[in-house]
Each structure stands twice: as structure tokens, then as C-alpha cells.
Write an enzyme that holds these catalytic residues in place. Structure first.
Site, short mmCIF file in Angstrom:
data_model
loop_
_atom_site.label_atom_id
_atom_site.label_comp_id
_atom_site.label_asym_id
_atom_site.label_seq_id
_atom_site.Cartn_x
_atom_site.Cartn_y
_atom_site.Cartn_z
N LYS A 1 99.63 46.60 -47.20
CA LYS A 1 99.98 46.68 -45.78
C LYS A 1 98.82 46.25 -44.87
O LYS A 1 97.67 46.19 -45.31
CB LYS A 1 100.43 48.11 -45.46
CG LYS A 1 101.71 48.52 -46.18
CD LYS A 1 102.20 49.88 -45.69
CE LYS A 1 103.49 50.28 -46.37
NZ LYS A 1 104.07 51.51 -45.79
N TYR B 1 112.88 46.89 -43.19
CA TYR B 1 113.06 48.35 -43.18
C TYR B 1 114.43 48.76 -42.62
O TYR B 1 114.57 49.90 -42.15
CB TYR B 1 111.94 49.01 -42.38
CG TYR B 1 110.63 49.15 -43.13
CD1 TYR B 1 110.55 49.89 -44.32
CD2 TYR B 1 109.46 48.58 -42.66
CE1 TYR B 1 109.36 50.03 -45.01
CE2 TYR B 1 108.25 48.72 -43.34
CZ TYR B 1 108.22 49.46 -44.52
OH TYR B 1 107.04 49.61 -45.20
N PHE C 1 110.82 57.26 -37.22
CA PHE C 1 109.60 56.46 -37.37
C PHE C 1 109.86 54.96 -37.43
O PHE C 1 108.93 54.17 -37.60
CB PHE C 1 108.80 56.91 -38.60
CG PHE C 1 109.57 56.87 -39.89
CD1 PHE C 1 109.71 55.68 -40.60
CD2 PHE C 1 110.13 58.02 -40.42
CE1 PHE C 1 110.40 55.64 -41.80
CE2 PHE C 1 110.83 57.99 -41.62
CZ PHE C 1 110.96 56.79 -42.31
N THR D 1 104.27 59.21 -50.31
CA THR D 1 104.27 58.52 -49.00
C THR D 1 103.26 59.18 -48.06
O THR D 1 102.48 58.49 -47.40
CB THR D 1 105.68 58.58 -48.37
OG1 THR D 1 106.60 57.98 -49.27
CG2 THR D 1 105.73 57.85 -47.03
N ARG E 1 97.07 56.01 -52.41
CA ARG E 1 97.22 56.58 -51.06
C ARG E 1 96.28 57.76 -50.84
O ARG E 1 95.74 57.92 -49.75
CB ARG E 1 98.67 56.95 -50.81
CG ARG E 1 99.54 55.71 -50.56
CD ARG E 1 100.99 56.04 -50.65
NE ARG E 1 101.86 54.96 -50.18
CZ ARG E 1 103.16 54.91 -50.45
NH1 ARG E 1 103.73 55.87 -51.16
NH2 ARG E 1 103.88 53.91 -49.99
N ASN F 1 99.84 53.81 -44.76
CA ASN F 1 99.65 54.35 -46.11
C ASN F 1 99.37 53.26 -47.15
O ASN F 1 99.71 53.40 -48.31
CB ASN F 1 100.83 55.25 -46.49
CG ASN F 1 102.15 54.50 -46.52
OD1 ASN F 1 102.22 53.34 -46.15
ND2 ASN F 1 103.19 55.16 -46.97
N GLU G 1 114.48 43.69 -51.72
CA GLU G 1 113.14 43.45 -51.17
C GLU G 1 112.48 42.20 -51.76
O GLU G 1 111.80 41.46 -51.04
CB GLU G 1 112.27 44.68 -51.42
CG GLU G 1 112.72 45.89 -50.59
CD GLU G 1 111.93 47.16 -50.85
OE1 GLU G 1 112.23 48.17 -50.20
OE2 GLU G 1 111.01 47.14 -51.70
P1 CMP Z 1 107.01 52.84 -47.19
O1 CMP Z 1 106.92 53.27 -48.60
O2 CMP Z 1 106.64 51.45 -46.86
O3 CMP Z 1 108.49 53.15 -46.64
C1 CMP Z 1 108.78 53.41 -45.30
C2 CMP Z 1 107.52 53.58 -44.48
O4 CMP Z 1 107.70 54.25 -43.25
C3 CMP Z 1 106.56 54.46 -45.26
O5 CMP Z 1 106.04 53.80 -46.34
C4 CMP Z 1 105.59 54.83 -44.17
O6 CMP Z 1 104.69 53.77 -43.87
C5 CMP Z 1 106.56 55.03 -43.03
N1 CMP Z 1 107.01 56.41 -43.01
C6 CMP Z 1 107.76 57.06 -43.86
N2 CMP Z 1 107.99 58.31 -43.52
C7 CMP Z 1 107.37 58.47 -42.39
C8 CMP Z 1 107.22 59.54 -41.49
N3 CMP Z 1 107.81 60.73 -41.73
N4 CMP Z 1 106.48 59.34 -40.41
C9 CMP Z 1 105.92 58.14 -40.17
N5 CMP Z 1 106.03 57.07 -40.98
C10 CMP Z 1 106.74 57.24 -42.08
#
Ligand code: CMP
Length: 140
Positions: free
Chosen positions: A10, A50, A58, A92, A103, A113, A127
Site C-alpha cells: 500500500k 473496494y 471507512f 487488519t 502489520r 496497514n 482482484e
Molecule cells: P484491506 O485488507 O485492504 O481491506 C479493506 C481495508 O479497509 C483494510 O485493509 C484497511 O486498510 C481498511 N479498513 C478495514 N477496516 C477498517 C476500519 N474498521 N477502519 C478503518 N479502515 C479499515
């Protein structure tokens, strides 16, 4: 069974000079990189990626972040790679991520993350197709 997953380094990780560190971890885990490129997603492209999260609170923030700078997208191949890559990345929320995971070590925020990895075969197929066509996948 051989499987493929979509991995994204990222914009936070690219900005911190962690591309090499991430690739090293994937290779050391035994994952084969079968496609890779750098992309700077537009807001619309991040929203498309997404789309499953579009009702989440979010969504706006994560799509703004993902379009804020370049990412490295790649396709990783190995036995059971979807689950193994999720294990390597950690939860996550980096605060819940296990010791030694990517992470836990490098994330600064639930959103920033460091890496993304597909969570199931169906999402991996969507994807991978979002970023790569068949000719860009080595060994097809
Ligand atoms: P990713 O695995 O790329 O999938 C969705 C993304 O949204 C996640 O990683 C985070 O970068 C973001 N994300 C997921 N949950 C949350 C949350 N509760 N608050 C903020 N960002 C989130």
C-alpha cells in the site's frame, strides 16, 4: 493445491521505502511472484477495487488513502497462498496482529496497514482480474 492471491504493497509502505522488505518476506515464505507492477490508483479505481466495502463507514477514507500515492500490486502463487499470506500479514488491525507479522511490525493505523491480501478464492479471482490480464500472469 496451488492457489493465487492478489497482494498490494500500500501507499504507506511504498512511501516508507518498504517495497524490498515486503517482497523479501513474500519470497522467503515461498510464494512465487507471477505478476507485478506499480500503480497509482485514481479515487474511482480505488472505489472499484473496494466496492464490496462501499456501505462501510471507512469506505471514503480507505479509497482516499489508496489513491493518495503509488502502490505495488502483485499476484502471488503457492499452495494455500490465500490463507498463508493472511497469516504472514497479520490481522487488519495491527494492534491485534501476532508478533512477527508484517502489520504488527510496520502498520501505524487500522487503515494504513501496509499490505492487502485477498481473503477468499472468489475475491482473489476478482482482484487479480482487476489489475492483470491473462497475458501478464507468468506461467499461464
Ligand atoms: P484491506 O485488507 O485492504 O481491506 C479493506 C481495508 O479497509 C483494510 O485493509 C484497511 O486498510 C481498511 N479498513 C478495514 N477496516 C477498517 C476500519 N474498521 N477502519 C478503518 N479502515 C479499515
Amino acid at each position: 493445491m496451488k492457489e493465487r492471491t492478489l497482494s498490494i504493497i500500500k501507499p504507506d509502505a511504498v512511501g516508507k521505502g518498504l517495497i524490498g522488505e515486503m517482497i523479501k518476506r513474500f519470497e522467503q515464505a515461498g510464494f512465487k511472484i507471477v505478476a507485478m507492477k506499480m500503480v497509482h490508483m485514481s479515487k474511482k479505481e480505488a472505489e472499484g477495487f473496494y466496492a464490496v466495502h462501499k456501505e462501510r463507514p471507512f469506505f471514503e477514507s480507505v479509497t482516499r488513502f489508496m489513491s493518495s500515492g503509488p502502490s505495488v500490486v502483485m499476484v502471488l502463487e503457492a499452495d494455500n497462498v490465500i490463507a498463508r499470506n493472511r497469516e504472514l500479514m497479520g490481522a487488519t488491525n495491527y494492534k491485534e496482529a501476532a508478533e512477527g507479522t508484517i502489520r504488527r511490525e510496520f502498520a501505524t493505523d487500522i487503515e494504513k496497514n501496509v499490505v492487502h491480501g485477498s481473503d477468499a478464492p472468489e475475491t482473489a479471482a476478482f482482484e487479480i482480474g482487476y489489475f492483470f490480464n491473462a497475458l501478464e500472469l507468468v506461467g499461464v
